[in-house]
Scaffold this motif. Sequence first.
Motif, PDB file in Angstrom:
ATOM      1  N   THR A 158       0.840  -1.205   0.000  1.00 58.66           N
ATOM      2  CA  THR A 158       0.000   0.000   0.000  1.00 58.66           C
ATOM      3  C   THR A 158       0.871   1.250   0.000  1.00 58.66           C
ATOM      4  OG1 THR A 158      -1.839  -1.081   1.119  1.00 58.66           O
ATOM      5  CG2 THR A 158      -1.703   1.316   1.328  1.00 58.66           C
ATOM      6  N   ILE A 159       0.477   2.250  -0.772  1.00 55.32           N
ATOM      7  CA  ILE A 159       1.196   3.511  -0.827  1.00 55.32           C
ATOM      8  C   ILE A 159       0.212   4.662  -0.710  1.00 55.32           C
ATOM      9  CG2 ILE A 159       2.593   5.053  -2.270  1.00 55.32           C
ATOM     10  CD1 ILE A 159       3.865   2.598  -3.522  1.00 55.32           C
ATOM     11  N   THR A 160       0.512   5.595   0.188  1.00 59.81           N
ATOM     12  CA  THR A 160      -0.214   6.864   0.199  1.00 59.81           C
ATOM     13  C   THR A 160       0.523   7.791  -0.758  1.00 59.81           C
ATOM     14  OG1 THR A 160       1.059   7.624   2.112  1.00 59.81           O
ATOM     15  CG2 THR A 160      -1.060   6.593   2.564  1.00 59.81           C
ATOM     16  N   CYS A 161      -0.103   8.097  -1.867  1.00 59.24           N
ATOM     17  CA  CYS A 161       0.515   8.934  -2.902  1.00 59.24           C
ATOM     18  C   CYS A 161       0.300  10.387  -2.493  1.00 59.24           C
ATOM     19  CB  CYS A 161      -0.117   8.640  -4.255  1.00 59.24           C
ATOM     20  SG  CYS A 161      -0.080   6.884  -4.701  1.00 59.24           S
ATOM     21  N   ASN A 162       1.225  10.904  -1.690  1.00 58.04           N
ATOM     22  CA  ASN A 162       1.002  12.160  -0.986  1.00 58.04           C
ATOM     23  C   ASN A 162       1.587  13.387  -1.666  1.00 58.04           C
ATOM     24  OD1 ASN A 162       3.543  11.018  -0.450  1.00 58.04           O
ATOM     25  ND2 ASN A 162       3.757  12.140   1.460  1.00 58.04           N
ATOM     26  N   TYR A 163       2.360  13.223  -2.725  1.00 56.50           N
ATOM     27  CA  TYR A 163       3.098  14.361  -3.313  1.00 56.50           C
ATOM     28  C   TYR A 163       2.734  14.507  -4.779  1.00 56.50           C
ATOM     29  CZ  TYR A 163       7.188  17.280  -4.442  1.00 56.50           C
ATOM     30  OH  TYR A 163       8.040  18.290  -4.850  1.00 56.50           O
ATOM     31  N   ASP A 164       2.298  15.719  -5.150  1.00 57.71           N
ATOM     32  CA  ASP A 164       1.911  15.959  -6.541  1.00 57.71           C
ATOM     33  C   ASP A 164       3.003  16.626  -7.354  1.00 57.71           C
ATOM     34  OD1 ASP A 164       1.928  18.574  -5.675  1.00 57.71           O
ATOM     35  OD2 ASP A 164      -0.242  18.887  -5.833  1.00 57.71           O
ATOM     36  N   GLY A 165       4.195  16.713  -6.786  1.00 56.09           N
ATOM     37  CA  GLY A 165       5.307  17.371  -7.447  1.00 56.09           C
ATOM     38  C   GLY A 165       5.545  18.773  -6.949  1.00 56.09           C
ATOM     39  N   VAL A 166       4.535  19.329  -6.235  1.00 56.97           N
ATOM     40  CA  VAL A 166       4.657  20.670  -5.676  1.00 56.97           C
ATOM     41  C   VAL A 166       4.278  20.670  -4.201  1.00 56.97           C
ATOM     42  CG1 VAL A 166       3.842  23.064  -5.787  1.00 56.97           C
ATOM     43  CG2 VAL A 166       4.171  21.759  -7.896  1.00 56.97           C
ATOM     44  N   MET A 167       3.146  20.058  -3.871  1.00 53.60           N
ATOM     45  CA  MET A 167       2.632  20.081  -2.501  1.00 53.60           C
ATOM     46  C   MET A 167       2.377  18.669  -1.983  1.00 53.60           C
ATOM     47  SD  MET A 167      -0.048  23.295  -2.637  1.00 53.60           S
ATOM     48  CE  MET A 167      -1.001  22.544  -3.968  1.00 53.60           C
ATOM     49  N   LYS A 168       2.385  18.553  -0.643  1.00 53.53           N
ATOM     50  CA  LYS A 168       2.030  17.304   0.011  1.00 53.53           C
ATOM     51  C   LYS A 168       0.545  17.316   0.358  1.00 53.53           C
ATOM     52  CE  LYS A 168       6.213  15.571   0.219  1.00 53.53           C
ATOM     53  NZ  LYS A 168       6.916  15.324   1.484  1.00 53.53           N
ATOM     54  N   HIS A 169      -0.093  16.144   0.311  1.00 53.11           N
ATOM     55  CA  HIS A 169      -1.521  16.023   0.598  1.00 53.11           C
ATOM     56  C   HIS A 169      -1.757  14.909   1.611  1.00 53.11           C
ATOM     57  CE1 HIS A 169      -2.504  18.777  -2.704  1.00 53.11           C
ATOM     58  NE2 HIS A 169      -1.572  18.136  -3.400  1.00 53.11           N
ATOM     59  N   HIS A 170      -2.892  14.990   2.294  1.00 52.01           N
ATOM     60  CA  HIS A 170      -3.152  14.140   3.444  1.00 52.01           C
ATOM     61  C   HIS A 170      -4.104  12.997   3.101  1.00 52.01           C
ATOM     62  CE1 HIS A 170      -4.735  13.152   7.532  1.00 52.01           C
ATOM     63  NE2 HIS A 170      -3.480  13.374   7.845  1.00 52.01           N
ATOM     64  N   THR A 171      -3.849  11.842   3.710  1.00 50.28           N
ATOM     65  CA  THR A 171      -4.732  10.679   3.626  1.00 50.28           C
ATOM     66  C   THR A 171      -5.281  10.374   5.006  1.00 50.28           C
ATOM     67  OG1 THR A 171      -3.492   9.722   1.771  1.00 50.28           O
ATOM     68  CG2 THR A 171      -4.874   8.224   3.056  1.00 50.28           C
ATOM     69  N   ALA A 172      -6.601  10.158   5.094  1.00 50.02           N
ATOM     70  CA  ALA A 172      -7.236   9.798   6.364  1.00 50.02           C
ATOM     71  C   ALA A 172      -7.914   8.449   6.209  1.00 50.02           C
ATOM     72  CB  ALA A 172      -8.243  10.859   6.777  1.00 50.02           C
ATOM     73  N   ILE A 173      -7.602   7.539   7.127  1.00 49.99           N
ATOM     74  CA  ILE A 173      -8.196   6.208   7.119  1.00 49.99           C
ATOM     75  C   ILE A 173      -8.826   5.977   8.478  1.00 49.99           C
ATOM     76  CG2 ILE A 173      -7.777   3.733   6.829  1.00 49.99           C
ATOM     77  CD1 ILE A 173      -5.296   4.481   5.170  1.00 49.99           C
ATOM     78  N   GLY A 174     -10.081   5.563   8.509  1.00 47.67           N
ATOM     79  CA  GLY A 174     -10.823   5.435   9.753  1.00 47.67           C
ATOM     80  C   GLY A 174     -10.491   4.186  10.541  1.00 47.67           C
ATOM     81  N   ASP A 175     -11.279   3.942  11.599  1.00 44.50           N
ATOM     82  CA  ASP A 175     -11.110   2.767  12.447  1.00 44.50           C
ATOM     83  C   ASP A 175     -11.604   1.516  11.732  1.00 44.50           C
ATOM     84  OD1 ASP A 175     -10.337   4.589  14.388  1.00 44.50           O
ATOM     85  OD2 ASP A 175     -12.320   4.648  15.346  1.00 44.50           O
ATOM     86  N   ARG A 176     -10.955   0.396  12.041  1.00 45.11           N
ATOM     87  CA  ARG A 176     -11.381  -0.941  11.595  1.00 45.11           C
ATOM     88  C   ARG A 176     -11.497  -1.038  10.077  1.00 45.11           C
ATOM     89  NH1 ARG A 176     -14.321   1.053  15.233  1.00 45.11           N
ATOM     90  NH2 ARG A 176     -16.077   1.388  13.798  1.00 45.11           N
ATOM     91  N   ALA A 177     -10.728  -0.238   9.356  1.00 45.15           N
ATOM     92  CA  ALA A 177     -10.731  -0.319   7.894  1.00 45.15           C
ATOM     93  C   ALA A 177      -9.798  -1.441   7.441  1.00 45.15           C
ATOM     94  CB  ALA A 177     -10.306   1.014   7.300  1.00 45.15           C
TER      95      ALA A 177
END
Length: 450
Positions: A364-383
């Motif tokens: 699994t990869i959180t693809c957090n960077y668009d080449g300029v800015m970082k972005h956030h991933t939120a994953i809930g409980d029991r996912a």
Amino acid sequence: MSTALVILAAGKGTRMKSDKPKVLHEIANAPLLIHAMQAGASLEPQRTVIVAGHGYEEVRQTVVDHDPEAIVVLQEEQNGTGHAVSMCRDALEDFDGDVIVLFGDTPFVSAQTLERMVAARADNAVVVLGFTAADPGKYGRLIMQGDSLEKIVEFADASPEERAVTFCNSGVMLAKRDQLFGLLDAVEPHNAQGEYYLTDIVGIARDRGLPVTAVACDEAETLGINSRAHLAEAESIFQTRARAELMDLGVTLQQPDTVMLSYDTVIGRDTVIEPNVYFGPGVTVESGTRIRAFSHLEGCHIARGSSVGPYARLRPGAELSEHTHIGNFVEIKNATIGEGSKVNHLSYIGDAAIGESTNIGAGTITCNYDGVMKHHTAIGDRAFIGSNTMLVAPVSIGHGAMTGSGSVITKDVPDAALALARADQVNKPGLARKLFEILKSKKQKRDGVA
């Protein structure tokens, strides 16, 4: 009695063969100067003054980053230790108390030693720190008469009897502010180098009938760093001491010599550290955790009962809650992992928040960077995040949600929903055989096979 701390850090350190100021070379991931400041901080000084020269701006920034209230003064010309201390006169003009002089390239003077010097100052005008040397060499000798320090004799000026003395001068001194600067005013540069030596105040104090003494410490505390070899020796000394302290506090190091610690590493009792683990700056590990072999940690917090590794990398901002599991070849950066959650295999989690009891599948990869800015991933409980899921941030996965293996998730997934984001599989009967025959034929032609 209040105390002021003066640290001499103006030297270039020619033998280091470096463009960097000597005191900014590191052991245990902190500059030598910071180690000296931490040693002096044990006295809770009311004022800290650093004397800088070579690389002044770099030294000043390092000091301010560590202690914004510290004062950095400039010694433009290095005219000896006495001259360096005199540069602090204005910074200490309104200070009424004791001044202790340390050296920015001598990182191991202990809090206990400094406290003994302070205690000795109650009955003496000047207190000098000495050590019994295994090989006195060309150190200055401390000539004692009972508890009284009669004089400091430089090796070149010492008689055969004085050279036989093994009690040597470290250069560290303590005196009341007004007496210190009064004595320095009388120092003359009567030496081949034409410099003003701090050690000369001992003889001047004795001539004035002032009591002077010396306090002894272990030789290792006075180790000065003047070369890369000394730097390596100091690193070894620090690591050996730090490992021993951890084991005394109830931490298991399965193979101590392979574990590298930083100056600020904190590890709780009943934690097990397997071989070849590296602790960078800013790591706190709570009790009852296990750090498995070949893991690399820096700038992170690991709560009790967790397991990390083997071959895991925790980068700055990684926050692991209790009873989390971070497995092999997993990298965590600027992310919070909720209690009981697992990221066990071959995954990258960056700029993310993962809830409790969630499972992150392999790859699994959180693809957090668009080449300029970082972005956030939120994953809930029991996912449940299926293997080989790409989470294209910004994106949110709800409580109890699931993603299918191999999905590329670009939209938010509601609570309890299953997200599938992959192309339908199509089977072409017999096409594999034909493709293999074509490829083999091309290879034969390339290799010149008939």
